[in-house]
Design a protein around this motif. Sequence first.
Motif, short mmCIF file in Angstrom:
data_model
loop_
_atom_site.label_atom_id
_atom_site.label_comp_id
_atom_site.label_asym_id
_atom_site.label_seq_id
_atom_site.Cartn_x
_atom_site.Cartn_y
_atom_site.Cartn_z
N ASN A 99 4.09 5.85 -5.38
CA ASN A 99 4.05 5.93 -6.84
C ASN A 99 3.02 6.97 -7.30
O ASN A 99 3.29 7.76 -8.21
CB ASN A 99 3.74 4.57 -7.46
CG ASN A 99 4.94 3.65 -7.42
OD1 ASN A 99 6.09 4.08 -7.42
ND2 ASN A 99 4.68 2.35 -7.37
N ASP A 100 1.87 7.00 -6.64
CA ASP A 100 0.86 8.00 -6.95
C ASP A 100 1.37 9.41 -6.63
O ASP A 100 1.15 10.34 -7.41
CB ASP A 100 -0.42 7.70 -6.15
CG ASP A 100 -1.49 8.73 -6.39
OD1 ASP A 100 -2.03 8.79 -7.51
OD2 ASP A 100 -1.78 9.50 -5.45
N LYS B 286 0.83 -1.21 0.00
CA LYS B 286 0.00 0.00 0.00
C LYS B 286 0.86 1.26 0.00
O LYS B 286 0.58 2.21 -0.73
CB LYS B 286 -0.94 -0.01 1.21
CG LYS B 286 -1.89 1.15 1.28
CD LYS B 286 -2.76 1.33 0.04
CE LYS B 286 -3.81 0.31 -0.16
NZ LYS B 286 -4.67 0.60 -1.35
N GLU C 37 2.17 1.83 -3.39
CA GLU C 37 1.11 2.38 -4.23
C GLU C 37 0.97 3.89 -3.98
O GLU C 37 0.89 4.68 -4.93
CB GLU C 37 -0.21 1.69 -3.89
CG GLU C 37 -1.43 2.23 -4.59
CD GLU C 37 -2.71 1.62 -4.03
OE1 GLU C 37 -3.69 2.37 -3.86
OE2 GLU C 37 -2.73 0.40 -3.76
#
Length: 159
Positions: A58-59, A52, A55
């Motif tokens: 990266n966002d 998570k 994620e």
Amino acid sequence: MKTNILGLSVKDSEVLINELNLLLSNFQVYYQNLRGLHWNIRGKRFFDLHVKFEEFYNDSQLKIDLIAERVLTLGGTPLHTFSDYISNSKIQVGKNISKDEIAVQLVIDSLAELLAIERAILNLSGDMNDEGTNSMMSDFIAEQEKTIWMLNAWMEDSI
């Protein structure tokens, strides 16, 4: 009123550029916090949180690029040094955090800070009819509000 090539007030654009650079600085600290959380998380929720946090960072990396490019589009120069980021950030630096609930709370608190800055930018960009910045802030806000809701749900004790 003097306008730039986009048809926006030069004076208002300069104020907006400063606010976007503030957001950029806060996102950079948030990004680095997420990297540290990803590397240092421990415990029974390691596998879920490790993925998570990756994620999330990266966002964040994509959002950082969008913010910097918006600064450039408006005629400014994006901040790009760690000293600028630290001196302009309101986000708490998370150092050596390995406990799951402390890590998730840092993410929640960081997103709340980002939302406050984004809402201020949304108001400014709305007042000056800057749809490009408006649209970007609206997208960021909607996504981050949902993420905060989900993280708060994760933090609740199950019955």
